[in-house]
Design a protein around this motif. Structure first.
Motif, short mmCIF file in Angstrom:
data_model
loop_
_atom_site.label_atom_id
_atom_site.label_comp_id
_atom_site.label_asym_id
_atom_site.label_seq_id
_atom_site.Cartn_x
_atom_site.Cartn_y
_atom_site.Cartn_z
N LEU A 1 3.57 -51.53 3.74
CA LEU A 1 3.82 -51.93 4.68
C LEU A 1 4.50 -52.92 5.09
O LEU A 1 5.22 -52.79 6.33
N PHE B 1 -4.43 -48.85 18.87
CA PHE B 1 -3.98 -49.22 16.90
C PHE B 1 -5.26 -50.89 17.17
O PHE B 1 -5.21 -51.00 16.31
N TYR C 1 1.19 -54.66 16.30
CA TYR C 1 0.94 -54.25 17.33
C TYR C 1 0.86 -54.96 19.61
O TYR C 1 1.53 -53.89 20.06
N HIS D 1 -11.84 -49.87 14.29
CA HIS D 1 -12.06 -48.21 13.54
C HIS D 1 -12.34 -46.63 14.00
O HIS D 1 -13.00 -46.45 13.73
N ASN E 1 -8.00 -51.66 14.76
CA ASN E 1 -7.21 -53.01 13.75
C ASN E 1 -8.62 -53.52 13.80
O ASN E 1 -9.04 -54.03 12.51
N GLY F 1 0.88 -47.60 11.18
CA GLY F 1 0.73 -49.02 10.80
C GLY F 1 -0.35 -49.30 9.93
O GLY F 1 -1.03 -50.36 9.20
N GLN F 2 -1.56 -47.50 9.72
CA GLN F 2 -2.44 -48.20 8.97
C GLN F 2 -2.40 -47.00 7.42
O GLN F 2 -1.33 -46.08 7.80
N VAL F 3 -2.93 -47.42 6.74
CA VAL F 3 -2.81 -46.86 4.53
C VAL F 3 -3.33 -45.61 5.37
O VAL F 3 -2.69 -44.69 5.00
N SER G 1 -4.08 -41.60 13.24
CA SER G 1 -2.53 -41.28 14.16
C SER G 1 -2.35 -39.99 14.05
O SER G 1 -1.96 -39.68 14.91
N SER H 1 -3.55 -52.37 6.18
CA SER H 1 -3.02 -52.29 7.63
C SER H 1 -2.05 -53.53 8.29
O SER H 1 -2.62 -54.63 7.80
#
Length: 395
Positions: free
Chosen positions: A271, A105, A188, A112, A109, A53-55, A60, A182
């Motif tokens: 997203l 996660f 989450y 980091h 968010n 779910g992160q750019v 991940s 994100s």
């Protein structure tokens, strides 16, 4: 995984009349399907978005590398732990680690920092080994012998519905945030709620001694071998020609997720639409599992013919999919061919080191394609036409 039974199936005085009793194999398979719907199903939706779910997929990728590294170990140890803890505690302990992984996660968010995600990934590898050891014991011992394909397809459909519903969570909750860095916190938290529900549901799964089939027989209790015995048996497997033929199929079965999740879904979709694409991805697995369940139970009387047909269907469809992926990848011509390693843990690190998308596609296609003729050889040489046996011929 090596396992043994501790007793022959017993038969009750009266045959139960309904398949929908709480202690029936069907209801218990549905229950374990719901547990996997909530835990690994939601995990699939989370990882299927690309980068969790992160750019930036780095956190991940590193967490999944840790996950599959410990999973490789506890996939072996999980059976022995199942012998000690039984289905309830094994499933509950395994499911709890999924909640922690999603929470990492949520933490990422805001701060980091990768450390929490990596540690939780390693712990999830432990939990996944426990969960799938229990699931394997249940799926092996509970279904009637002539309907295992059907019961597996029921389980697989329910399990993959988790990916479908899980794909809708980021799609709905991030509908107006397609350009964000994100997914939002609610995404989450939604995954965590489902995973916690799965942990609670795991306590409702009955041990084999309490499960009764419609013909009155009790399910045979599965006992995995101990750690030392199992480790020795695994070493022996590499000398078994039948297992060697399975190696490419087993190796490639999780390898392609990195390419499909990070480099297709994570790059070609935003997203919002990553989640929507997930709905179709996991929904297709549901359709495929139903079709393969029919093929493996009802297509031919001969087990060998059913096996050959199943491999041919998967081979043709799989090759068509990779061919379509190649056609899609040619919008991106100019990438250089690289050399891929193998295994799920290696695959996530390969992507972290920015190996080209084209290289990953080619390796995945080759790995899966090479496995098909080897599996055909396995079915033709090792599968016997004795319907009273459920396993491959032993050496």
């Amino acid at each position: 995984m090596d396992f043994r039974t501790d007793e022959e199936p017993e038969k009750t005085k009266e045959s139960p009349s309904s398949s929908f009793r709480y202690n029936s194999p069907l209801v218990q398979i549905i229950l374990i399907g719901l547990v996997c719907f909530c835990c690994p199903g939601m995990f699939n939706a989370l990882s299927g978005m690309g980068g969790g779910g992160q750019v930036d997929p780095t956190a991940s990728n590193n967490s999944l590398t840790a996950l599959y590294t410990t999973f490789a170990l506890f996939g072996i140890l999980g059976g022995s732990i199942y012998n000690i803890l039984g289905p309830h505690l094994t499933l509950f302990a395994g499911c709890s680690t999924y909640v922690l992984y999603s929470a990492s996660f949520l933490y990422y968010n805001h701060f980091h920092h990768q450390a929490f995600a990596i540690v939780s990934g390693a712990l999830l590898g432990v939990g996944a080994g426990l969960l799938w050891a229990a699931q394997g014991a249940i799926m092996t011992s509970y279904p009637p012998i002539n309907r295992k394909g059907t019961y597996i397809s029921i389980f697989w459909s329910i399990f993959n519905m988790g990916g479908v519903i899980g794909g809708l969570i980021p799609f709905i909750l991030n509908y107006h945030r397609s350009e964000a860095a994100s997914v939002n916190d609610a995404t989450y938290i939604g995954f965590m709620c489902f995973m916690a529900l799965g942990a609670v549901l795991s306590l409702a799964v009955l041990p084999p001694s309490k499960v009764v089939r419609n013909d009155g027989t009790k399910c045979t209790a599965i006992l995995y071998s101990n750690v030392s015995t199992e480790a020795f048996e695994i070493v022996k497997l590499f000398l078994n020609w039948k297992m060697v033929l399975i190696l490419p199929a087993a190796w490639s079965s999780n390898f392609f997720y990195t390419y499909q999740f990070n480099n297709v879904n994570g790059v070609l979709f935003n997203l919002r639409t990553r989640g929507f694409n997930n709905v179709f991805y996991w929904g297709a697995q549901m359709v495929g599992s139903v079709g393969m369940g029919y093929v493996m139970d009802f297509s031919f009387e001969s087990r060998r013919k059913r096996g050959i047909l199943g491999i041919c269907v998967v081979g043709v469809v799989g090759s068509a999919i990779w061919g379509g992926a190649l056609a899609n990848q040619i919008r991106y011509s100019g990438f250089y061919k690289g050399i891929q390693s193998a295994g799920a843990a290696v695959a996530w690190q390969v992507d972290t080191h920015k190996v080209s998308f084209m290289s990953q596609l080619i390796v995945n296609w080759v790995l899966t394609t090479v496995s098909y003729p080897l599996l055909l050889v396995l079915v033709m040489l090792a599968v016997k036409e004795d319907n009273n046996k459920t396993e491959l011929e032993t050496i």
